[in-house]
Write a protein that holds these residues in place. Sequence first.
Motif, PDB file in Angstrom:
ATOM      1  N   VAL A 485       0.903  -0.981  -0.040  1.00  0.00           N
ATOM      2  CA  VAL A 485      -0.047  -0.117  -0.074  1.00  0.00           C
ATOM      3  C   VAL A 485       1.036   1.322  -0.084  1.00  0.00           C
ATOM      4  N   THR A 486       0.601   2.203  -0.824  1.00  0.00           N
ATOM      5  CA  THR A 486       1.252   3.429  -1.081  1.00  0.00           C
ATOM      6  C   THR A 486       0.560   4.625  -0.647  1.00  0.00           C
ATOM      7  N   ALA A 487       1.203   5.359   0.080  1.00  0.00           N
ATOM      8  CA  ALA A 487       0.763   6.913   0.467  1.00  0.00           C
ATOM      9  C   ALA A 487      -0.816   6.916   0.713  1.00  0.00           C
ATOM     10  N   LYS A 488      -1.426   6.288   1.717  1.00  0.00           N
ATOM     11  CA  LYS A 488      -2.574   6.526   2.196  1.00  0.00           C
ATOM     12  C   LYS A 488      -2.797   7.061   3.341  1.00  0.00           C
ATOM     13  N   ALA A 489      -3.678   8.013   3.621  1.00  0.00           N
ATOM     14  CA  ALA A 489      -3.777   8.697   4.864  1.00  0.00           C
ATOM     15  C   ALA A 489      -4.691   8.012   5.767  1.00  0.00           C
TER      16      ALA A 489
END
Lengths: 550, 199
Positions: A485-489
Amino acid sequence: MTIDTNVNFDAKHALKQKTPLYKIDFDSESTTYVNHKTDDAGDSAQDQKKYLKRISGLAQKITPEEGKSSIGSVAFELIDKDGDITTLLATDTTSYFHRRATTVKAGYVGMDDDDLLTIQSGKVTHISEKQIGTYRFDVTDLQKAMQRKLFRDSVDNNVEFSGNPLTMLLAWMTSTGNGTNGSYDYYAAENGLGITAADIDITEIEKVRGDYYPGISNYMSFDIREPIVAKSFFEQQIFKVLNLYLVVKGDGRISLKPYKPNLPTTLTTPTFAKSDIIGKPKWSANLEELINEVEFKSNWDADNTEFDLRQFFEEATSFVNRGSGRKTIVIQSKGFHSDNSPRSVLGTASEAIQRRINSIFNRYATPPVSLTFTAYFSKWLAEAGDISSFSHELIPDIVAGTRGLTNVLMEVISRVVNWDKGNVKFKLLDTGFAKDPYQVISPTMTITSGTNSTTFEVSSADAAKYADFTNPVVDIMNSLMSRRVTAKAISNVSGTTITIADMGLTPSANWIVVFSDYDSVTAEQKKWGYIADSSDNLGAANDLAHLIVP
Amino acid sequence: MATKQIIYDSKTIAFDFGDIAGDRVRFNIDNIPNISGSGEIETINRLAFIELRFKAKFSQAIYNDLIAWWSWVSQGNFFDITFDSTKTGNETLTGSAAAGQKNIDVDPTDFVNGDILLLRTDNRFTYEVVTVASQDSDSVVAVDNLKFSYTNTSLLRHFNYFPNLAIVNKKDFVALRTGGLDTTNAYRIFPFKAREENT
């Protein structure tokens, strides 16, 4: 700074004209003693009497290389108007106020009682009549309890302890033999001090443990054959070895402070400048404090009462340039053993010793410049152990060959408050932390179970690490450290449940949540430690890299 | 008729005394100004109090009464002085009074129109002079708006009434006499110096 203030206090504290207000509160008494009444005195059921004549004490001094801190005490004088104090003492037929719990508060005229800050919580250890009609009381903090001996039955029955030293420390401080004094009350009575768990900031000590001395990183084992005064045992075997010192917080609770630089993500640094220093500071090159040799004794042999391993460390560059220092620090650790068993901790002592040596030489191989000065009363919130920012145009900078220091980070090692005259004397040391900003490695979480593409579970300890962030941006690695998973808030942390932007998959147990790439994260996250590029820069903007806290 | 009085131990010495140098009420403050290297000033206030200083002249008969008074006060006992025996009002406010208003919540019994009063906080640091314009059943109305705010522990009294005085910095009672003992118009002079207690 470890003292929590409030809006009303801050407003009065910031004024250039202050009228200090002090309040003495004996436990279980309805009458309190003040120099000036609080604004809500007329509304309170508590009677305030203006018998307080003067107050002194609470000098703080630390010697981190020795693991020592001074025992804090406050002395105050009460006039015996109409014989009220004499009558009061007689009401305590058990001990006549000896060891009576007492709280000393400070604030300013114009404040309500609730806005005052607690500056000392302790027990009465001294009562005398300074002059006829004036009683002096001394209130001492909980460090006094550590004058008691530990391992009181060890002459006839040797006792052994091993594990994380801060975990053992908590158990030694709280154990009663009954198992009723908190979660660390599991040693026999003779091996504990029985300090009430509520009088120790256990949460803060656990955080120090988790941040700087986690798990087996500083594994120690002790073979105890005689009773030892607790304070000296803790100072010599735990604090000095681990570069820690004991502090007593304003609310009277015991805590620990590691000698570490201030972090941008943590407390506000106290500042000192010409505008709040009275007169001129005294500068010293402090050559007497040069330390470039350390002797470290370990592998304690209890049978023969000797250390089997004696190592000498020398900071070669300092020795060549400056010669031998006036003193050699000797650290004698009965807890570190280079051949520790079980095997999992083999070698941890050697690594810990080297870290300790590095911390000493980083600080003292170049003698730390010292400054002493008297500052405004408004600076009394700064405490010994704080890393402060110092500026003054007249102070020499012998490295640059000019006069003038600007925002130099210096450690407060002594603070003496004159409550009567309204000023504070400080001694600062140039700790060597003025190079660049320091940080700790950014926190991670381990997923315990995945619920769906926007929700997963973690442990409560891991959730706590992220609870205070605002929408942090993260990556998630699988158990093979492959990025999934990349760059999730993260939008919410509730208990152990993490809610996140749609990941497009349901994560599995043991996947790892980490901060995303430096350029993807929030400004708040960028304050934490990252791996820099080959030019010691961070991210596309080439931000200044952090030094990782030693 | 209004007289000037000393009141102590339920006794009264009433005598007409004029002072040689004028009635002197000193509004004192004990503070320490700390000046930084750049010239900024931080002032630490410790104590505010009123001190009364004046020289008075009086007859031989009053002098004899004052000897007994001195034996009382020299032991640390308290006494009152008033420059007008009809104006000895001394009250604690019954409610707070904000800056900018005229109303002062207090028992108005002892105060009449035109009275000059001293209003001050319990700690004595903040104070101002108030002239009475009128009274209600439970308050006094000032001629002018208050300059400062006061809580319900603040004090209001007649300006020339000084209760709870103590002799703190004089150790002897020496009242100089003019003329010989049998001189008709001879009088004595004594420098009164007393400090008001902050209860």
